[in-house]
Design a protein around this motif. Structure first.
Motif, PDB file in Angstrom:
ATOM      1  N   SER A  73       0.650  16.937 -40.269  1.00  0.00           N
ATOM      2  CA  SER A  73       1.186  15.836 -40.613  1.00  0.00           C
ATOM      3  C   SER A  73       2.101  15.632 -42.124  1.00  0.00           C
ATOM      4  CB  SER A  73       0.145  14.447 -40.499  1.00  0.00           C
ATOM      5  OG  SER A  73      -0.383  14.538 -39.260  1.00  0.00           O
ATOM      6  N   THR A  74       1.940  16.479 -42.823  1.00  0.00           N
ATOM      7  CA  THR A  74       2.515  16.337 -44.048  1.00  0.00           C
ATOM      8  C   THR A  74       4.065  16.216 -43.857  1.00  0.00           C
ATOM      9  OG1 THR A  74       2.704  18.852 -44.275  1.00  0.00           O
ATOM     10  CG2 THR A  74       0.766  17.635 -45.402  1.00  0.00           C
ATOM     11  N   GLU A  75       4.698  17.016 -42.886  1.00  0.00           N
ATOM     12  CA  GLU A  75       6.141  16.671 -42.591  1.00  0.00           C
ATOM     13  C   GLU A  75       6.367  15.247 -42.141  1.00  0.00           C
ATOM     14  OE1 GLU A  75       7.879  19.845 -40.657  1.00  0.00           O
ATOM     15  OE2 GLU A  75       6.240  21.439 -41.368  1.00  0.00           O
ATOM     16  N   SER A  76       5.370  14.625 -41.684  1.00  0.00           N
ATOM     17  CA  SER A  76       5.597  13.279 -41.152  1.00  0.00           C
ATOM     18  C   SER A  76       5.658  12.116 -42.560  1.00  0.00           C
ATOM     19  CB  SER A  76       4.700  12.812 -40.381  1.00  0.00           C
ATOM     20  OG  SER A  76       5.130  13.406 -39.015  1.00  0.00           O
ATOM     21  N   GLY A  77       5.246  12.680 -43.788  1.00  0.00           N
ATOM     22  CA  GLY A  77       5.179  11.855 -44.967  1.00  0.00           C
ATOM     23  C   GLY A  77       3.617  11.737 -45.221  1.00  0.00           C
ATOM     24  N   ILE A  78       2.718  12.142 -44.638  1.00  0.00           N
ATOM     25  CA  ILE A  78       1.274  11.827 -44.836  1.00  0.00           C
ATOM     26  C   ILE A  78       0.733  12.913 -45.717  1.00  0.00           C
ATOM     27  CG2 ILE A  78      -0.924  11.235 -43.849  1.00  0.00           C
ATOM     28  CD1 ILE A  78       0.463  10.357 -41.450  1.00  0.00           C
ATOM     29  N   PRO A  79       0.297  12.877 -46.742  1.00  0.00           N
ATOM     30  CA  PRO A  79      -0.155  14.059 -47.542  1.00  0.00           C
ATOM     31  C   PRO A  79      -1.579  14.503 -47.038  1.00  0.00           C
ATOM     32  CG  PRO A  79      -0.709  11.971 -48.797  1.00  0.00           C
ATOM     33  CD  PRO A  79       0.153  11.425 -47.548  1.00  0.00           C
ATOM     34  N   ASP A  80      -1.952  15.821 -47.616  1.00  0.00           N
ATOM     35  CA  ASP A  80      -3.320  16.333 -47.225  1.00  0.00           C
ATOM     36  C   ASP A  80      -4.035  16.297 -48.432  1.00  0.00           C
ATOM     37  OD1 ASP A  80      -2.422  18.392 -48.837  1.00  0.00           O
ATOM     38  OD2 ASP A  80      -2.293  19.937 -46.941  1.00  0.00           O
ATOM     39  N   LEU A 118       5.999   9.029 -38.307  1.00  0.00           N
ATOM     40  CA  LEU A 118       6.736   9.225 -36.863  1.00  0.00           C
ATOM     41  C   LEU A 118       5.941  10.675 -36.658  1.00  0.00           C
ATOM     42  CD1 LEU A 118      10.332   7.920 -36.853  1.00  0.00           C
ATOM     43  CD2 LEU A 118       8.236   7.031 -35.850  1.00  0.00           C
ATOM     44  N   PRO A 119       5.940  11.167 -35.581  1.00  0.00           N
ATOM     45  CA  PRO A 119       5.623  12.634 -35.273  1.00  0.00           C
ATOM     46  C   PRO A 119       6.646  13.290 -35.764  1.00  0.00           C
ATOM     47  CG  PRO A 119       5.218  11.201 -33.283  1.00  0.00           C
ATOM     48  CD  PRO A 119       6.138  10.298 -34.227  1.00  0.00           C
ATOM     49  N   ASN A 120       6.344  14.726 -36.236  1.00  0.00           N
ATOM     50  CA  ASN A 120       7.512  15.687 -36.649  1.00  0.00           C
ATOM     51  C   ASN A 120       7.531  16.515 -35.366  1.00  0.00           C
ATOM     52  OD1 ASN A 120       5.493  17.853 -37.050  1.00  0.00           O
ATOM     53  ND2 ASN A 120       4.789  16.454 -38.883  1.00  0.00           N
ATOM     54  N   ALA A 121       8.360  17.760 -35.916  1.00  0.00           N
ATOM     55  CA  ALA A 121       8.515  18.771 -34.799  1.00  0.00           C
ATOM     56  C   ALA A 121       7.439  19.472 -34.432  1.00  0.00           C
ATOM     57  CB  ALA A 121       9.624  19.505 -35.381  1.00  0.00           C
ATOM     58  N   GLY A 122       6.598  19.714 -35.312  1.00  0.00           N
ATOM     59  CA  GLY A 122       5.282  20.155 -35.095  1.00  0.00           C
ATOM     60  C   GLY A 122       4.355  19.490 -33.883  1.00  0.00           C
ATOM     61  N   HIS A 123       4.185  18.336 -33.907  1.00  0.00           N
ATOM     62  CA  HIS A 123       3.565  17.367 -33.042  1.00  0.00           C
ATOM     63  C   HIS A 123       4.349  17.459 -31.606  1.00  0.00           C
ATOM     64  CE1 HIS A 123       2.420  15.126 -37.034  1.00  0.00           C
ATOM     65  NE2 HIS A 123       1.105  15.402 -36.414  1.00  0.00           N
ATOM     66  N   ARG A 124       5.466  17.410 -31.790  1.00  0.00           N
ATOM     67  CA  ARG A 124       6.397  17.190 -30.528  1.00  0.00           C
ATOM     68  C   ARG A 124       6.336  18.594 -29.846  1.00  0.00           C
ATOM     69  NH1 ARG A 124       9.949  14.638 -33.868  1.00  0.00           N
ATOM     70  NH2 ARG A 124      11.285  16.600 -34.208  1.00  0.00           N
ATOM     71  N   ALA A 125       6.165  19.740 -30.580  1.00  0.00           N
ATOM     72  CA  ALA A 125       6.149  21.106 -30.031  1.00  0.00           C
ATOM     73  C   ALA A 125       4.814  21.121 -29.348  1.00  0.00           C
ATOM     74  CB  ALA A 125       6.191  22.028 -30.773  1.00  0.00           C
ATOM     75  N   GLY A 153       6.376  22.628 -38.597  1.00  0.00           N
ATOM     76  CA  GLY A 153       7.390  21.972 -37.839  1.00  0.00           C
ATOM     77  C   GLY A 153       8.383  22.997 -37.379  1.00  0.00           C
ATOM     78  N   PRO A 154       9.076  23.677 -38.235  1.00  0.00           N
ATOM     79  CA  PRO A 154       9.996  24.714 -37.731  1.00  0.00           C
ATOM     80  C   PRO A 154       9.370  25.791 -36.906  1.00  0.00           C
ATOM     81  CG  PRO A 154      10.404  24.309 -39.958  1.00  0.00           C
ATOM     82  CD  PRO A 154       8.937  23.679 -39.773  1.00  0.00           C
ATOM     83  N   THR A 155       8.295  26.242 -37.250  1.00  0.00           N
ATOM     84  CA  THR A 155       7.579  27.500 -36.461  1.00  0.00           C
ATOM     85  C   THR A 155       7.058  26.859 -35.236  1.00  0.00           C
ATOM     86  OG1 THR A 155       6.611  28.388 -38.802  1.00  0.00           O
ATOM     87  CG2 THR A 155       5.511  28.921 -36.669  1.00  0.00           C
ATOM     88  N   LEU A 156       6.497  25.722 -35.294  1.00  0.00           N
ATOM     89  CA  LEU A 156       6.080  25.350 -33.833  1.00  0.00           C
ATOM     90  C   LEU A 156       7.423  24.905 -32.853  1.00  0.00           C
ATOM     91  CD1 LEU A 156       2.850  23.372 -34.731  1.00  0.00           C
ATOM     92  CD2 LEU A 156       3.054  25.661 -33.785  1.00  0.00           C
ATOM     93  N   GLY A 157       8.342  24.443 -33.711  1.00  0.00           N
ATOM     94  CA  GLY A 157       9.312  23.914 -32.921  1.00  0.00           C
ATOM     95  C   GLY A 157       9.937  25.397 -32.395  1.00  0.00           C
TER      96      GLY A 157
END
Length: 282
Positions: free
Chosen positions: A32-39, A83-90, A268-272
């Motif tokens: 979720s970090t690519e959605s702006g939520i830190p870990d 919002l969901p990022n490419a990883g969530h969508r994948a 995101g890019p990897t799962l996409g």
């Protein structure tokens, strides 16, 4: 560090494993970090000094609950706006294509579901719900948000750093002026329906995740350092059953030695790319 050729070879092996189906995903905050939520433990986590609220502190002190809800009242705006990022969508697309058989998430942000995934087991609960510690009633978080806004007319502040559990850094004087509210049904203490540090995941939920892991053809760990036993136990369970384990994460994880595949790469890019290869547009 892997060379480009080695990374490509690892990605190819990951693709082959996922293509066989029966995948159970175990996701963590790194997704979720690519959605702006830190870990808590990745690069964004290392930049913060704030310590997460523990269950014992929350239930033991009115002042602690006021601090949590004041910070969370601001942080919730950030979480609910993510919002969901490419990883969530994948992951959702792989599930729709029948390759992902189950999703266990350590995240509390609801972004898997927002991306279209179904039957997600939220290991640590969800920030979109609130639970009364006295009567057990669960209610939507947006209802509490309106109640807190009404009880704190004129109280506002720009949120500072946002934490994965939805609270924001805030000055002490603003915290002290914040009014908290109790359960409308019984007057009990309200708590977000998430597992705090120091609190146990319900046994039934844990057993559901063990059973799901045991049926997997592949356990795919996404964006988790596996530092906490809460998630790592399912990696150990898969290893004991000789179920293949693949890990995609930025940085090392506690489960690397048990994994057949480890890929240190942006989620995101990897799962996409994985979904594009396995789920071509029709």
């Amino acid at each position: 560090m892997e060379t480009a050729a080695e990374t490509g070879s690892t990605f190819g092996l990951l693709t082959d494993l996922v293509a066989d189906g029966g995948v159970v995903v175990l996701s963590g905050a790194g997704l979720s970090t690519e959605s702006g939520i830190p870990d808590y433990r990745g690069e964004s986590g290392r930049k913060r000094q704030a310590r997460p609220m523990t269950y014992q502190t929350f239930v033991g002190s009115v002042a602690a609950r006021r601090r949590y809800w004041a910070r969370s009242h601001l942080g919730w705006r950030h979480i609910t706006g993510a919002l969901p990022n490419a990883g969530h969508r994948a992951v959702a697309e792989l599930q729709r294509r029948g390759l992902v058989a189950g999703i266990i998430t350590q995240n509390v942000d609801g972004l898997h579901q927002a991306a279209g995934a179904s039957d997600v087991v939220e290991l640590h609960g969800g920030l979109d719900r609130v639970r009364c510690l006295s009567c057990g009633e669960r209610s939507p978080r947006h209802v509490l948000h309106r109640r807190l806004a009404a009880a704190n007319l004129g109280w506002d502040s720009a949120a500072g750093e946002i934490n994965p559990d939805g609270d924001a850094d805030l000055d002490d004087d603003l915290i002290e002026s914040f009014t908290i509210v109790d359960c409308r049904g019984c007057g009990g203490v309200l708590k977000p329906d998430v597992i705090f540090f120091g609190e146990n995941v319900p046994r039934v939920r844990v057993q559901e995740c063990y059973a799901m892991t045991g049926r997997a053809a592949l356990l795919l760990v996404l964006g988790s350092s596996l530092t906490v036993m809460s998630g790592y136990r399912f990696v150990r369970h898969a290893a004991e059953l000789a179920i293949p384990i693949a890990i995609v994460n930025q940085g090392p994880t506690r489960g690397d030695a048990q994994a057949m595949v480890t890929l240190d790469a942006p989620l995101g890019p990897t799962l996409g790319a994985l979904a594009a290869q396995l789920c071509p547009a029709t």
